[in-house]
Write a protein that holds these residues in place. Structure first.
Motif, PDB file in Angstrom:
ATOM      1  N   TRP A 203      46.662   9.145  60.112  1.00  0.00           N
ATOM      2  CA  TRP A 203      46.956   9.798  61.395  1.00  0.00           C
ATOM      3  C   TRP A 203      48.003   9.019  62.177  1.00  0.00           C
ATOM      4  O   TRP A 203      47.970   7.788  62.237  1.00  0.00           O
TER       5      TRP A 203
ATOM      6  N   VAL B 299      43.181  13.896  72.962  1.00  0.00           N
ATOM      7  CA  VAL B 299      43.359  14.204  71.542  1.00  0.00           C
ATOM      8  C   VAL B 299      43.405  12.912  70.743  1.00  0.00           C
ATOM      9  O   VAL B 299      42.775  12.786  69.685  1.00  0.00           O
TER      10      VAL B 299
ATOM     11  N   VAL C  87      40.584  11.754  67.786  1.00  0.00           N
ATOM     12  CA  VAL C  87      40.950  11.384  66.417  1.00  0.00           C
ATOM     13  C   VAL C  87      40.542   9.943  66.141  1.00  0.00           C
ATOM     14  O   VAL C  87      40.108   9.601  65.033  1.00  0.00           O
TER      15      VAL C  87
ATOM     16  N   THR D 281      37.975  15.725  65.617  1.00  0.00           N
ATOM     17  CA  THR D 281      38.966  16.561  66.288  1.00  0.00           C
ATOM     18  C   THR D 281      38.449  16.979  67.657  1.00  0.00           C
ATOM     19  O   THR D 281      37.239  17.136  67.848  1.00  0.00           O
TER      20      THR D 281
ATOM     21  N   THR E  97      37.312  19.194  70.627  1.00  0.00           N
ATOM     22  CA  THR E  97      36.685  20.514  70.564  1.00  0.00           C
ATOM     23  C   THR E  97      35.986  20.851  71.867  1.00  0.00           C
ATOM     24  O   THR E  97      36.027  20.089  72.832  1.00  0.00           O
TER      25      THR E  97
ATOM     26  N   VAL F 286      42.706  18.484  61.533  1.00  0.00           N
ATOM     27  CA  VAL F 286      43.492  18.937  62.680  1.00  0.00           C
ATOM     28  C   VAL F 286      43.032  18.112  63.871  1.00  0.00           C
ATOM     29  O   VAL F 286      41.886  17.673  63.932  1.00  0.00           O
ATOM     30  N   ALA F 287      43.939  17.864  64.801  1.00  0.00           N
ATOM     31  CA  ALA F 287      43.613  17.003  65.931  1.00  0.00           C
ATOM     32  C   ALA F 287      42.862  17.735  67.037  1.00  0.00           C
ATOM     33  O   ALA F 287      42.101  17.134  67.787  1.00  0.00           O
ATOM     34  N   ARG F 288      43.092  19.056  67.115  1.00  0.00           N
ATOM     35  CA  ARG F 288      42.454  19.848  68.164  1.00  0.00           C
ATOM     36  C   ARG F 288      42.007  21.175  67.560  1.00  0.00           C
ATOM     37  O   ARG F 288      42.766  21.827  66.856  1.00  0.00           O
ATOM     38  N   ASP F 289      40.770  21.569  67.840  1.00  0.00           N
ATOM     39  CA  ASP F 289      40.268  22.836  67.309  1.00  0.00           C
ATOM     40  C   ASP F 289      41.004  24.019  67.918  1.00  0.00           C
ATOM     41  O   ASP F 289      41.501  23.960  69.050  1.00  0.00           O
TER      42      ASP F 289
END
Length: 304
Positions: free
Chosen positions: A45, A55, A59, A64, A66, A127-130
Motif C-alpha cells: 500500500w 483512509v 488501511v 478499508t 467503511t 480497496v482503501a474505501r468501500d
C-alpha cells in the motif's frame, strides 16, 4: 496518464495491484517512493502526501474505510459515533493501531476503532474505501435500525445511489438489511426527520411530514391537529439569519394556536427517552388536538 492522476483516481491511497491494472509497474512505484511522491503505508500500500487521513488510518489498521467513516465525507446523513469504521477480512489477524503500524490493534475500541468483519472471503480488502452501497450495508451491522434507515434515505435523496443497486447488495445479506431498505424513502427531508418519524411510528403516534403552512412554509412534523415538531439538524440553524427565521416561524405558528416543540440533533439522537416522554405526555393530555373553545376562537392551522 501520470502517476499523480492515477493516484487521484484511486482516492490518494492505493494497493499496488490496483496501480498495476492502471499501468504503473512495481519499479514505477519504488521510484515514486524514493522521490517522495508516494509514501509506503504498509506492505503493498502507498499513499500521496494529501491523501484523506481516515483512509490512511483505516488501511494502516489492515482494512478499508467503511460505514459512517466512508459515508460522512460523501454528505450522507449519519448519527456520528466518533469512531473509525474499518472493514477487514473475515479471519484477518495481525491488525495494527490506526496511528502506528508497529503497535498491535488489541482492543479496537481502545484505539477509537469499530471493526467490521467481511461476511464472505478471508482476505483483507484491496480497496482503501468501500463503495457507498457496501458502506451502507456495513452501517446496518453497527448502528441502530432507525439511524441506518436515515442514512439510506439520505443517500437516496441525494441520488448517490438507487434502490436497484441497494437491492442487489441487500439480497445477498440478511433479512435485517432488506428490512432497512424496505423502510427507506427518497422523499425524506433529512436524516433527523427519518429518525424521529420512525420512532413516532414505533410508538403508534400518527403524524404528517413536511406539512406546508401558510406564511411559514414546510414544518417537519405535525402530530394530531396542532403539535408542530421542528428538528434542528447540525448543519442548519447556526447563523443569525437562520435563528431569526426560526423564531419568526415559531411566532406565527403560536399565533395560529399551535404548540411548537423544537429539538436539536443531540436531543433526538442521544436524549430520545426524554423527547418521547414529553410527546407522549402531550398526546395523553390531548393537547395535540384542537379544543372546542379554540375552534370557536377561530384558531386553526392554515395549510397552503
Amino acid at each position: 496518464m501520470e502517476l499523480e492522476e492515477r493516484m487521484t483516481r484511486l482516492g490518494g491511497v492505493a494497493h499496488t495491484s490496483q496501480l498495476e491494472t492502471l499501468g504503473v509497474t512495481p519499479a514505477g512505484v519504488r521510484h515514486a517512493v524514493r522521490a517522495g511522491t508516494l509514501i509506503r503505508l504498509r506492505r503493498g500500500w502507498v499513499h500521496t502526501l494529501d491523501a484523506p487521513r481516515d483512509v490512511i488510518r483505516a488501511v494502516r489498521v489492515g482494512g478499508t474505510l467503511t460505514s459512517l467513516s466512508a459515508l460522512e465525507p460523501l454528505g450522507v446523513w449519519c448519527a456520528t459515533d466518533g469512531l473509525l469504521h474499518v472493514r477487514v477480512g473475515r479471519h484477518a489477524g495481525h491488525l495494527s493501531s490506526p496511528d502506528d503500524r508497529a503497535e498491535p490493534l488489541g482492543e479496537p475500541s481502545a484505539h477509537g476503532v469499530c471493526l467490521h468483519r467481511s461476511r464472505t472471503g478471508s482476505c483483507a480488502p484491496v480497496v482503501a474505501r468501500d463503495s457507498l452501497e457496501e458502506a451502507l450495508m456495513q452501517m446496518v451491522d453497527c448502528q441502530e435500525r432507525n439511524h441506518a434507515v436515515a442514512a439510506f434515505d439520505s443517500a437516496l435523496k441525494k441520488r448517490l445511489t438507487n434502490r436497484y443497486r441497494l437491492g442487489i447488495h441487500a439480497s445477498r445479506l440478511t433479512h435485517e438489511h432488506r428490512e432497512v431498505l424496505a423502510l427507506s424513502s427518497a422523499s425524506s427531508h433529512s436524516g433527523l426527520e427519518t429518525t424521529a418519524r420512525l420512532r413516532l411510528r414505533a410508538l403508534g403516534i400518527t403524524y404528517r411530514t413536511q406539512v406546508q403552512v401558510r406564511g411559514v412554509g414546510a414544518v417537519d412534523l405535525v402530530v394530531g391537529d396542532r403539535l408542530v415538531i421542528e428538528l434542528d439538524g447540525r448543519e442548519w440553524h447556526s447563523t443569525e439569519a437562520a435563528f431569526a427565521e426560526d423564531r419568526r416561524r415559531d411566532f406565527l405558528l403560536h399565533e395560529y394556536g399551535c404548540s411548537v416543540l423544537r429539538f436539536t440533533y443531540a436531543q433526538v439522537i442521544f436524549e430520545w427517552p426524554r423527547v418521547e416522554a414529553l410527546i407522549r405526555a402531550i398526546v395523553a393530555r390531548k393537547e395535540h388536538r384542537w379544543s372546542a373553545r379554540q375552534l370557536r376562537a377561530g384558531l386553526g392551522l392554515p395549510l397552503e
